[in-house]
Design a protein around this motif. Structure first.
Motif, PDB file in Angstrom:
ATOM      1  N   ILE A 151       0.834  -1.207   0.000  1.00  0.00           N
ATOM      2  CA  ILE A 151       0.000   0.000   0.000  1.00  0.00           C
ATOM      3  C   ILE A 151       0.869   1.257   0.000  1.00  0.00           C
ATOM      4  O   ILE A 151       0.643   2.192  -0.792  1.00  0.00           O
ATOM      5  CB  ILE A 151      -0.950  -0.005   1.213  1.00  0.00           C
ATOM      6  CG1 ILE A 151      -1.961  -1.154   1.086  1.00  0.00           C
ATOM      7  CG2 ILE A 151      -1.672   1.329   1.334  1.00  0.00           C
ATOM      8  CD1 ILE A 151      -2.834  -1.335   2.302  1.00  0.00           C
ATOM      9  N   PHE A 152       1.872   1.286   0.873  1.00  0.00           N
ATOM     10  CA  PHE A 152       2.770   2.440   0.914  1.00  0.00           C
ATOM     11  C   PHE A 152       3.501   2.603  -0.414  1.00  0.00           C
ATOM     12  O   PHE A 152       3.675   3.730  -0.913  1.00  0.00           O
ATOM     13  CB  PHE A 152       3.783   2.294   2.059  1.00  0.00           C
ATOM     14  CG  PHE A 152       3.315   2.877   3.355  1.00  0.00           C
ATOM     15  CD1 PHE A 152       3.525   4.213   3.650  1.00  0.00           C
ATOM     16  CD2 PHE A 152       2.656   2.093   4.290  1.00  0.00           C
ATOM     17  CE1 PHE A 152       3.099   4.763   4.856  1.00  0.00           C
ATOM     18  CE2 PHE A 152       2.216   2.625   5.490  1.00  0.00           C
ATOM     19  CZ  PHE A 152       2.432   3.963   5.781  1.00  0.00           C
ATOM     20  N   GLY A 153       3.935   1.485  -1.001  1.00  0.00           N
ATOM     21  CA  GLY A 153       4.628   1.554  -2.278  1.00  0.00           C
ATOM     22  C   GLY A 153       3.762   2.142  -3.367  1.00  0.00           C
ATOM     23  O   GLY A 153       4.217   2.982  -4.161  1.00  0.00           O
ATOM     24  N   GLN A 154       2.488   1.732  -3.415  1.00  0.00           N
ATOM     25  CA  GLN A 154       1.585   2.264  -4.426  1.00  0.00           C
ATOM     26  C   GLN A 154       1.378   3.768  -4.242  1.00  0.00           C
ATOM     27  O   GLN A 154       1.361   4.527  -5.214  1.00  0.00           O
ATOM     28  CB  GLN A 154       0.232   1.539  -4.354  1.00  0.00           C
ATOM     29  CG  GLN A 154       0.284   0.081  -4.751  1.00  0.00           C
ATOM     30  CD  GLN A 154       0.811  -0.115  -6.155  1.00  0.00           C
ATOM     31  OE1 GLN A 154       0.363   0.521  -7.103  1.00  0.00           O
ATOM     32  NE2 GLN A 154       1.783  -1.000  -6.302  1.00  0.00           N
ATOM     33  N   VAL A 155       1.220   4.199  -2.998  1.00  0.00           N
ATOM     34  CA  VAL A 155       1.021   5.625  -2.724  1.00  0.00           C
ATOM     35  C   VAL A 155       2.249   6.424  -3.142  1.00  0.00           C
ATOM     36  O   VAL A 155       2.142   7.475  -3.810  1.00  0.00           O
ATOM     37  CB  VAL A 155       0.715   5.852  -1.231  1.00  0.00           C
ATOM     38  CG1 VAL A 155       0.709   7.348  -0.901  1.00  0.00           C
ATOM     39  CG2 VAL A 155      -0.626   5.230  -0.857  1.00  0.00           C
ATOM     40  N   TRP A 156       3.440   5.939  -2.787  1.00  0.00           N
ATOM     41  CA  TRP A 156       4.670   6.652  -3.133  1.00  0.00           C
ATOM     42  C   TRP A 156       4.880   6.710  -4.632  1.00  0.00           C
ATOM     43  O   TRP A 156       5.312   7.735  -5.174  1.00  0.00           O
ATOM     44  CB  TRP A 156       5.859   6.002  -2.435  1.00  0.00           C
ATOM     45  CG  TRP A 156       5.885   6.283  -0.964  1.00  0.00           C
ATOM     46  CD1 TRP A 156       5.295   7.328  -0.319  1.00  0.00           C
ATOM     47  CD2 TRP A 156       6.535   5.513   0.053  1.00  0.00           C
ATOM     48  NE1 TRP A 156       5.540   7.263   1.034  1.00  0.00           N
ATOM     49  CE2 TRP A 156       6.291   6.161   1.292  1.00  0.00           C
ATOM     50  CE3 TRP A 156       7.291   4.345   0.057  1.00  0.00           C
ATOM     51  CZ2 TRP A 156       6.785   5.675   2.505  1.00  0.00           C
ATOM     52  CZ3 TRP A 156       7.789   3.853   1.256  1.00  0.00           C
ATOM     53  CH2 TRP A 156       7.542   4.518   2.469  1.00  0.00           C
ATOM     54  N   PHE A 157       4.582   5.615  -5.328  1.00  0.00           N
ATOM     55  CA  PHE A 157       4.754   5.618  -6.780  1.00  0.00           C
ATOM     56  C   PHE A 157       3.726   6.522  -7.459  1.00  0.00           C
ATOM     57  O   PHE A 157       4.022   7.144  -8.484  1.00  0.00           O
ATOM     58  CB  PHE A 157       4.663   4.204  -7.333  1.00  0.00           C
ATOM     59  CG  PHE A 157       5.970   3.452  -7.257  1.00  0.00           C
ATOM     60  CD1 PHE A 157       7.055   3.856  -8.020  1.00  0.00           C
ATOM     61  CD2 PHE A 157       6.117   2.360  -6.426  1.00  0.00           C
ATOM     62  CE1 PHE A 157       8.266   3.182  -7.951  1.00  0.00           C
ATOM     63  CE2 PHE A 157       7.318   1.682  -6.342  1.00  0.00           C
ATOM     64  CZ  PHE A 157       8.401   2.090  -7.112  1.00  0.00           C
ATOM     65  N   LEU A 158       2.519   6.608  -6.903  1.00  0.00           N
ATOM     66  CA  LEU A 158       1.525   7.529  -7.455  1.00  0.00           C
ATOM     67  C   LEU A 158       1.975   8.973  -7.300  1.00  0.00           C
ATOM     68  O   LEU A 158       1.786   9.805  -8.196  1.00  0.00           O
ATOM     69  CB  LEU A 158       0.169   7.314  -6.767  1.00  0.00           C
ATOM     70  CG  LEU A 158      -0.602   6.056  -7.163  1.00  0.00           C
ATOM     71  CD1 LEU A 158      -1.852   5.908  -6.306  1.00  0.00           C
ATOM     72  CD2 LEU A 158      -0.983   6.103  -8.647  1.00  0.00           C
ATOM     73  N   ILE A 159       2.576   9.267  -6.149  1.00  0.00           N
ATOM     74  CA  ILE A 159       3.100  10.621  -5.935  1.00  0.00           C
ATOM     75  C   ILE A 159       4.236  10.899  -6.903  1.00  0.00           C
ATOM     76  O   ILE A 159       4.309  11.975  -7.519  1.00  0.00           O
ATOM     77  CB  ILE A 159       3.577  10.791  -4.479  1.00  0.00           C
ATOM     78  CG1 ILE A 159       2.394  10.707  -3.512  1.00  0.00           C
ATOM     79  CG2 ILE A 159       4.308  12.121  -4.304  1.00  0.00           C
ATOM     80  CD1 ILE A 159       2.795  10.734  -2.043  1.00  0.00           C
ATOM     81  N   ALA A 160       5.133   9.930  -7.075  1.00  0.00           N
ATOM     82  CA  ALA A 160       6.278  10.113  -7.968  1.00  0.00           C
ATOM     83  C   ALA A 160       5.837  10.272  -9.421  1.00  0.00           C
ATOM     84  O   ALA A 160       6.429  11.051 -10.177  1.00  0.00           O
ATOM     85  CB  ALA A 160       7.240   8.931  -7.836  1.00  0.00           C
ATOM     86  N   ALA A 161       4.787   9.533  -9.819  1.00  0.00           N
ATOM     87  CA  ALA A 161       4.326   9.600 -11.206  1.00  0.00           C
ATOM     88  C   ALA A 161       3.644  10.918 -11.521  1.00  0.00           C
ATOM     89  O   ALA A 161       3.751  11.429 -12.644  1.00  0.00           O
ATOM     90  CB  ALA A 161       3.378   8.435 -11.496  1.00  0.00           C
ATOM     91  N   CYS A 162       2.936  11.463 -10.560  1.00  0.00           N
ATOM     92  CA  CYS A 162       2.208  12.717 -10.771  1.00  0.00           C
ATOM     93  C   CYS A 162       1.358  12.614 -12.039  1.00  0.00           C
ATOM     94  O   CYS A 162       1.368  13.501 -12.903  1.00  0.00           O
ATOM     95  CB  CYS A 162       3.187  13.881 -10.872  1.00  0.00           C
ATOM     96  SG  CYS A 162       2.477  15.495 -10.496  1.00  0.00           S
ATOM     97  N   GLY A 163       0.630  11.497 -12.157  1.00  0.00           N
ATOM     98  CA  GLY A 163      -0.113  11.210 -13.379  1.00  0.00           C
ATOM     99  C   GLY A 163      -1.208  12.210 -13.697  1.00  0.00           C
ATOM    100  O   GLY A 163      -1.508  12.450 -14.870  1.00  0.00           O
ATOM    101  N   CYS A 164      -1.803  12.791 -12.673  1.00  0.00           N
ATOM    102  CA  CYS A 164      -2.918  13.721 -12.903  1.00  0.00           C
ATOM    103  C   CYS A 164      -2.487  14.998 -13.604  1.00  0.00           C
ATOM    104  O   CYS A 164      -3.324  15.699 -14.188  1.00  0.00           O
ATOM    105  CB  CYS A 164      -3.583  14.070 -11.577  1.00  0.00           C
ATOM    106  SG  CYS A 164      -4.356  12.665 -10.744  1.00  0.00           S
TER     107      CYS A 164
END
Length: 334
Positions: A151-164
């Motif tokens: 869960i933490f990994g997914q959150v951190w990768f979402l932040i790093a991707a800045c997909g929005c």
């Protein structure tokens, strides 16, 4: 169709113009379009379940993506290494807690009036970790912690991707990507402090062996768990995009149907789609590994270029194209 050169050719054919080569914050028009398609969760690149699954996994799995991700993916190699280092630190902290829960379950009790307040027995008891260990055992507790790291990994990768923000103006995108870096830096500083204290704590109470066992067990479960979790996500997205492709025409710059139409329209050009360009070469692996897979290098895996159609609905030009593609593959695969 994750190969940049092929993607650029198809994009120019679809737009009926040359794409701009002017780079804004490091990316030209074709590179931005490819990044935006990845940010929009496009998963149908080859219209082949296994190939698309592999492309998705190598860009999203925390371990595989560290070495094999596409060079234009929103999360760069440096960001991935940084996030992975944070995950290792988190694994270490949770391993200490797991080992401490086992030790405190047998030898210690939480006594705030006592003198041995330097141990985490009160902490692990307050969070219910002792009860979890006594109920589910070491494997169950490790599985709970492994799920936590996923869960933490997914959150951190979402932040790093800045997909929005990938579809925003380049200046806006650049601003939010910098904010993402600041956020990750804050998490990184916390993880750095935790791992320093973990090392001190392990040395103080001499239970390196217990922590090492918990770490390996937890890491193994999280590795396999991430495979299952990411595969589940991929299957659902891939199923939607293949069953209802018309819903995604306006969402992506290019779809697989655009690629097929491009191949049929260009006729003699017959652009080869080398799977190695999107699986090996862009992953910056040693060239000897690239040379070790001749079938990938020669583009022998062109099976998904043209979708299977009923022979009664094929026109002569389509049949001639497929025969030409097949004959061009024969010498390469021999």
């Amino acid at each position: 169709m994750m190969d940049l050169e092929v993607y650029k050719q198809v994009l120019e054919w679809k737009l009926d113009r040359q794409v701009s080569i002017v780079k804004e914050f490091g990316f030209d028009e074709a590179e931005r379009a490819l990044r935006q398609d990845m940010a929009a969760m496009k998963v149908v690149w080859y219209n082949s379940f296994l190939k698309d699954w592999w492309c998705f996994m190598r860009n999203t799995h925390p371990v595989l993506a560290t070495c094999l991700s596409h060079r234009l993916h929103m999360v760069s190699k440096k960001k991935r290494l940084f996030v992975y280092a944070m995950l290792v630190s988190l694994h270490m902290t949770l391993s200490v807690l797991a080992a401490e829960a086992q030790t405190c379950s047998v030898s210690y009790v939480c006594d705030l009036t006592g003198t041995d307040l330097s141990r985490w027995c009160c902490t692990v008891e307050a969070f219910g970790l002792i009860a979890a260990y006594e109920t589910f055992g070491v494997y169950g507790l490790s599985a709970i912690f492994a799920l936590t790291t996923i869960i933490f990994g997914q959150v951190w990768f979402l932040i790093a991707a800045c997909g929005c923000c990938q579809h925003k103006d380049p200046n806006v995108r650049h601003f939010w990507e910098r904010m993402a870096k600041v956020s990750l830096a804050g998490f990184g500083a916390l993880m750095f402090l935790l791992i320093i204290y973990d090392v001190y704590y392990i040395h103080l109470f001499s239970f390196f062996e217990d922590v090492a066992v918990s770490f390996v067990l937890m890491k193994s479960i999280s590795f396999l768990g991430a495979f299952i979790f990411q595969s589940f996500i991929f299957y659902n997205i891939w199923r939607q995009q293949t069953h209802n492709p018309h819903n995604y025409v306006d969402k992506f710059h290019l779809t697989h149907d655009d690629y097929v139409e491009y191949l049929l329209a260009t006729g003699a050009r017959q652009v080869r789609f080398k799977a190695a360009n999107s699986v090996v070469a862009s992953a910056s692996l040693p060239s000897r590994l690239f040379r070790a897979v001749p079938k990938l290098r020669t583009g022998a895996l062109l099976s998904s270029v043209v979708q299977k159609r009923d022979t009664t609905s094929r026109d002569p030009s389509t049949l001639n194209y497929e025969r030409a593609a097949e004959s061009s593959r024969s010498p390469a695969s021999s």
